[in-house]
Design a protein around this motif. Structure first.
Motif, PDB file in Angstrom:
ATOM      1  N   PHE A  77       0.836  -1.203   0.000  1.00 57.70           N
ATOM      2  CA  PHE A  77       0.000   0.000   0.000  1.00 57.70           C
ATOM      3  C   PHE A  77       0.870   1.253   0.000  1.00 57.70           C
ATOM      4  CE2 PHE A  77      -2.042   3.437   2.355  1.00 57.70           C
ATOM      5  CZ  PHE A  77      -3.200   3.615   1.609  1.00 57.70           C
ATOM      6  N   LEU A  78       1.908   1.269   0.852  1.00 58.69           N
ATOM      7  CA  LEU A  78       2.799   2.427   0.923  1.00 58.69           C
ATOM      8  C   LEU A  78       3.507   2.646  -0.400  1.00 58.69           C
ATOM      9  CD1 LEU A  78       4.113   4.654   2.628  1.00 58.69           C
ATOM     10  CD2 LEU A  78       5.847   2.971   3.334  1.00 58.69           C
ATOM     11  N   PHE A  79       3.935   1.562  -1.015  1.00 55.61           N
ATOM     12  CA  PHE A  79       4.608   1.648  -2.315  1.00 55.61           C
ATOM     13  C   PHE A  79       3.665   2.238  -3.361  1.00 55.61           C
ATOM     14  CE2 PHE A  79       5.691  -0.827  -6.316  1.00 55.61           C
ATOM     15  CZ  PHE A  79       6.655   0.075  -6.726  1.00 55.61           C
ATOM     16  N   ALA A  80       2.441   1.703  -3.437  1.00 54.55           N
ATOM     17  CA  ALA A  80       1.474   2.171  -4.434  1.00 54.55           C
ATOM     18  C   ALA A  80       1.070   3.617  -4.197  1.00 54.55           C
ATOM     19  CB  ALA A  80       0.234   1.277  -4.420  1.00 54.55           C
ATOM     20  N   ALA A  81       0.997   4.026  -2.933  1.00 55.87           N
ATOM     21  CA  ALA A  81       0.537   5.373  -2.595  1.00 55.87           C
ATOM     22  C   ALA A  81       1.593   6.443  -2.841  1.00 55.87           C
ATOM     23  CB  ALA A  81       0.095   5.426  -1.134  1.00 55.87           C
ATOM     24  N   THR A  82       2.844   6.036  -3.051  1.00 59.84           N
ATOM     25  CA  THR A  82       3.918   7.026  -3.198  1.00 59.84           C
ATOM     26  C   THR A  82       4.569   6.994  -4.577  1.00 59.84           C
ATOM     27  OG1 THR A  82       5.438   5.426  -2.163  1.00 59.84           O
ATOM     28  CG2 THR A  82       4.462   7.113  -0.738  1.00 59.84           C
ATOM     29  N   VAL A  83       3.933   6.314  -5.530  1.00 61.06           N
ATOM     30  CA  VAL A  83       4.470   6.263  -6.894  1.00 61.06           C
ATOM     31  C   VAL A  83       4.165   7.575  -7.611  1.00 61.06           C
ATOM     32  CG1 VAL A  83       4.298   5.155  -9.153  1.00 61.06           C
ATOM     33  CG2 VAL A  83       4.283   3.765  -7.092  1.00 61.06           C
ATOM     34  N   THR A  84       5.147   8.111  -8.289  1.00 58.69           N
ATOM     35  CA  THR A  84       4.939   9.303  -9.125  1.00 58.69           C
ATOM     36  C   THR A  84       5.484   9.023 -10.523  1.00 58.69           C
ATOM     37  OG1 THR A  84       7.058  10.240  -8.463  1.00 58.69           O
ATOM     38  CG2 THR A  84       5.127  10.895  -7.185  1.00 58.69           C
ATOM     39  N   GLY A 114      10.680  -3.241  -1.427  1.00 62.14           N
ATOM     40  CA  GLY A 114      11.253  -2.438  -0.348  1.00 62.14           C
ATOM     41  C   GLY A 114      12.185  -1.372  -0.872  1.00 62.14           C
ATOM     42  N   ARG A 115      13.068  -1.735  -1.799  1.00 59.27           N
ATOM     43  CA  ARG A 115      13.979  -0.756  -2.388  1.00 59.27           C
ATOM     44  C   ARG A 115      13.208   0.276  -3.198  1.00 59.27           C
ATOM     45  NH1 ARG A 115      18.343  -5.105  -4.761  1.00 59.27           N
ATOM     46  NH2 ARG A 115      19.131  -5.854  -2.769  1.00 59.27           N
ATOM     47  N   ALA A 116      12.204  -0.201  -3.944  1.00 57.38           N
ATOM     48  CA  ALA A 116      11.399   0.703  -4.759  1.00 57.38           C
ATOM     49  C   ALA A 116      10.643   1.704  -3.880  1.00 57.38           C
ATOM     50  CB  ALA A 116      10.410  -0.096  -5.611  1.00 57.38           C
ATOM     51  N   THR A 117      10.129   1.233  -2.745  1.00 54.33           N
ATOM     52  CA  THR A 117       9.429   2.124  -1.816  1.00 54.33           C
ATOM     53  C   THR A 117      10.384   3.164  -1.246  1.00 54.33           C
ATOM     54  OG1 THR A 117       7.914   0.329  -1.217  1.00 54.33           O
ATOM     55  CG2 THR A 117       7.993   2.225   0.252  1.00 54.33           C
ATOM     56  N   ALA A 118      11.613   2.750  -0.959  1.00 52.00           N
ATOM     57  CA  ALA A 118      12.616   3.698  -0.465  1.00 52.00           C
ATOM     58  C   ALA A 118      12.887   4.782  -1.502  1.00 52.00           C
ATOM     59  CB  ALA A 118      13.904   2.962  -0.112  1.00 52.00           C
ATOM     60  N   VAL A 119      12.937   4.408  -2.782  1.00 56.45           N
ATOM     61  CA  VAL A 119      13.099   5.392  -3.858  1.00 56.45           C
ATOM     62  C   VAL A 119      11.943   6.387  -3.825  1.00 56.45           C
ATOM     63  CG1 VAL A 119      13.066   5.727  -6.367  1.00 56.45           C
ATOM     64  CG2 VAL A 119      14.451   3.909  -5.379  1.00 56.45           C
TER      65      VAL A 119
END
Length: 228
Positions: free
Chosen positions: A102-109, A128-133
């Protein structure tokens, strides 16, 4: 928590976006200050709403005297592309904890999508790495907006330069893609779609229409190539 080496990899991948966001975020903050937003409000807007195009549209439309309903509808339409970006990563999120997904999807630009797509295609990349980006990029954007509000109109950055800075990020992401006929078709079609929308006076949905047209054209091109 990610190990130090993985955080370093995410930071390395996110750094071009972070630097680009400084060039865009500061003038966006200046524009936000012009309609009365303070530093805390700009930070919360960037952290909770997080839409570069949308955050530029809101003050511009407010200054132009657009009705609140029109601002909400226009910004919502432009941001529907975020759902497409998130949906595209659904296969990569299989087996991932729901909160992280959810966090990953919510922070994609737009920009982090391009970087993470390239990293996933190379292999050895994780959600996890992608979410950190995503989060590193968002932090840069939020803090740059705050800096813009604090400095206010003293900086005097022309918005035309800010617009080119946003365009330059996409150019950088485009030239780092693997050369292919499908990518060329997508890029050309997307540009033509945006130009056509702006020529028709449809600046609001221009980015969305261009992106959808580019993706559709590339998919059709790839499908035709496989059929042939």
């Amino acid at each position: 928590m990610l190990p130090g080496d993985r955080i370093e990899q995410s930071l390395k991948a996110a750094l071009p976006i972070m630097l680009g966001y400084v060039a865009i975020g500061v003038p966006c903050g200046i524009l936000s200050a012009s309609i009365g937003l303070d530093a805390l409000q700009a930070f919360l807007l960037s952290a909770l709403f997080y839409s570069g195009a949308g955050q530029f549209m809101i003050p511009n439309m407010w200054i132009a005297g657009a009705p609140l309903a029109s601002i909400i509808a226009s910004v919502s339409l432009v941001n529907t592309r975020q759902m497409l970006y998130s949906a595209a990563f659904a296969p990569a999120c299989r087996g991932v904890r729901k909160r992280l997904a959810f966090l990953f999807a919510a922070t994609v630009t737009d920009e982090s999508y391009g970087v993470n797509v390239a990293k996933f295609s190379e292999g050895g990349w994780s959600v996890g790495r992608a979410t950190a980006v995503n989060l590193l990029s968002q932090s840069s954007w939020a803090l740059s907006n705050v800096a813009g509000v604090l400095v206010g109109n003293a900086v005097g950055v022309p918005l035309a330069i800010a617009s080119f800075a946003m365009t330059s990020i996409f150019i950088c992401l485009l030239v780092t893609q693997k050369p292919s006929a499908a990518n060329l078709v997508a890029a050309v079609t997307a540009v033509l779609g945006v130009v056509a929308c702006k020529a028709a006076g449809l600046s609001g949905p221009a980015i969305l229409v261009g992106a959808l047209a580019g993706v559709a054209a590339a998919l059709a091109f790839s499908w035709a190539g496989r059929r042939g």
